[in-house]
Write an enzyme that holds these catalytic residues in place. Structure first.
Site, PDB file in Angstrom:
ATOM      1  N   GLY A  78     -30.621 -25.447 -27.492  1.00 23.72           N
ATOM      2  CA  GLY A  78     -31.308 -25.170 -26.446  1.00 23.72           C
ATOM      3  C   GLY A  78     -31.622 -25.388 -25.167  1.00 23.72           C
ATOM      4  CG  MET A 127     -23.402 -22.696 -31.931  1.00 22.09           C
ATOM      5  SD  MET A 127     -22.348 -21.783 -30.603  1.00 22.09           S
ATOM      6  CE  MET A 127     -20.879 -23.040 -31.277  1.00 22.09           C
ATOM      7  CG  LEU A 187     -24.526 -12.073 -35.442  1.00 23.27           C
ATOM      8  CD1 LEU A 187     -25.217 -12.018 -33.975  1.00 23.27           C
ATOM      9  CD2 LEU A 187     -25.985 -12.695 -36.073  1.00 23.27           C
ATOM     10  CG  HIS A 231     -18.378 -17.120 -23.940  1.00 20.83           C
ATOM     11  ND1 HIS A 231     -18.351 -17.512 -25.764  1.00 20.83           N
ATOM     12  CD2 HIS A 231     -17.274 -17.353 -23.067  1.00 20.83           C
ATOM     13  CE1 HIS A 231     -17.013 -18.005 -25.860  1.00 20.83           C
ATOM     14  NE2 HIS A 231     -16.173 -17.979 -23.915  1.00 20.83           N
TER      15      HIS A 231
HETATM   16  C1  GRF Z   1     -24.194 -22.803 -24.079  1.00 22.01           C
HETATM   17  O1  GRF Z   1     -23.067 -23.266 -23.451  1.00 22.01           O
HETATM   18  C2  GRF Z   1     -23.818 -21.586 -24.657  1.00 22.01           C
HETATM   19  O2  GRF Z   1     -22.859 -20.751 -23.191  1.00 22.01           O
HETATM   20  C3  GRF Z   1     -23.134 -21.347 -25.749  1.00 22.01           C
HETATM   21  O3  GRF Z   1     -23.978 -22.502 -26.268  1.00 22.01           O
HETATM   22  C4  GRF Z   1     -24.230 -23.370 -25.489  1.00 22.01           C
HETATM   23  C5  GRF Z   1     -25.617 -23.638 -25.657  1.00 22.01           C
HETATM   24  O4  GRF Z   1     -26.267 -24.670 -25.076  1.00 22.01           O
HETATM   25  N1  GRF Z   1     -23.391 -20.291 -25.596  1.00 22.01           N
HETATM   26  P1  GRF Z   1     -27.639 -24.783 -25.556  1.00 22.01           P
HETATM   27  O5  GRF Z   1     -27.899 -24.517 -26.177  1.00 22.01           O
HETATM   28  O6  GRF Z   1     -28.683 -23.622 -24.582  1.00 22.01           O
HETATM   29  O7  GRF Z   1     -27.575 -25.982 -24.937  1.00 22.01           O
END
Ligand code: GRF
Length: 221
Positions: A17, A95, A98, A114
């Protein structure tokens, strides 16, 4: 003058997060005229939950393992999201794939970040793939979510140069730095109405922020 209510954000996360934290910080320091009204996580150990606690943000754990199928999990998520009455639903390292029904319900208000310069490298292992290809430029993209994974209209991209000494770990860290700049920025544009789904879908290329954080291509009017 009637004070306008702050935009209401629901954030969806699965893990650390750090992007959630960047959005919390932007809300708290006033760079973003928004409040996070709910965090939803799908994994019990997600550190994002701890961040929510620290900052007094309501959170819900909806563990996908408690549901028989994707449809019922997404229906529970949708119900929790609707109850929080968000203006924007922000996926920050969420993750789970959907269902189309879920995406259709929130399309136009649902965004994701992303770690690649989409349309390059949708899916996983983006840093390794950029290194294997020998790319000199890499980055991250904030985009609207549509049913096809990582293919919705882009809002902004943050770019950085790949150095010879870079490996997957160094790129991951540097891309996180980029993400923490562009995610609050993109949300700010949405909140202010500088961009929306239709305009993002119509533009031939998205806004671009360089490695120093400078906006080198603004969103198209
Ligand atoms: C990020 O690199 C984002 O681009 C991808 O997942 C990662 C999440 O990182 N979708 P975090 O949990 O916000 O540190």
């Amino acid at each position: 003058m009637v004070a306008r209510d702050k935009a209401r954000l629901v954030v969806l996360a699965s893990g650390n997060g750090s992007n959630f934290q960047a959005i919390i910080d932007a809300c708290e320091n006033g760079r973003l005229d928004a409040e996070i009204v709910l965090l939803v996580v799908n994994r019990p150990g997600a550190y994002a939950l701890e961040r929510a606690r620290t900052h007094g943000i309501p959170s819900r754990l909806i563990d996908h393992k408690d549901f028989a199928d994707r449809e019922s999990f997404d229906a529970a998520m949708a119900e929790a999201i609707d109850a929080a009455r968000p203006d924007w639903i922000v996926m920050a390292g969420f993750m789970r794939i959907l269902t189309d029904d879920f995406v259709d319900r929130f399309q136009g208000r649902l965004i994701n970040i992303h770690p690649s310069l989409l349309p390059k490298y949708p899916g996983m292992n983006t840093h390794a793939r950029a290194l294997e290809t020998g790319d000199r430029v890499h980055g991250a993209t904030v985009h609207f979510v549509t049913p096809t994974v990582d293919a919705g209209p882009p809002i902004v991209q943050g770019r950085l140069e790949i150095f010879d000494k870079d490996d997957v770990e160094s790129l991951k860290q540097r891309i996180h730095g980029v993400e923490h700049r562009i995610y609050p920025l993109a949300i700010d544009w949405l909140v202010k109405g500088s961009i929306d789904f239709d305009r993002a879908a119509a533009q031939t290329s998205p806004a671009v922020v360089d490695a120093s954080g400078a906006l080198i291509v603004p969103p198209s009017p």
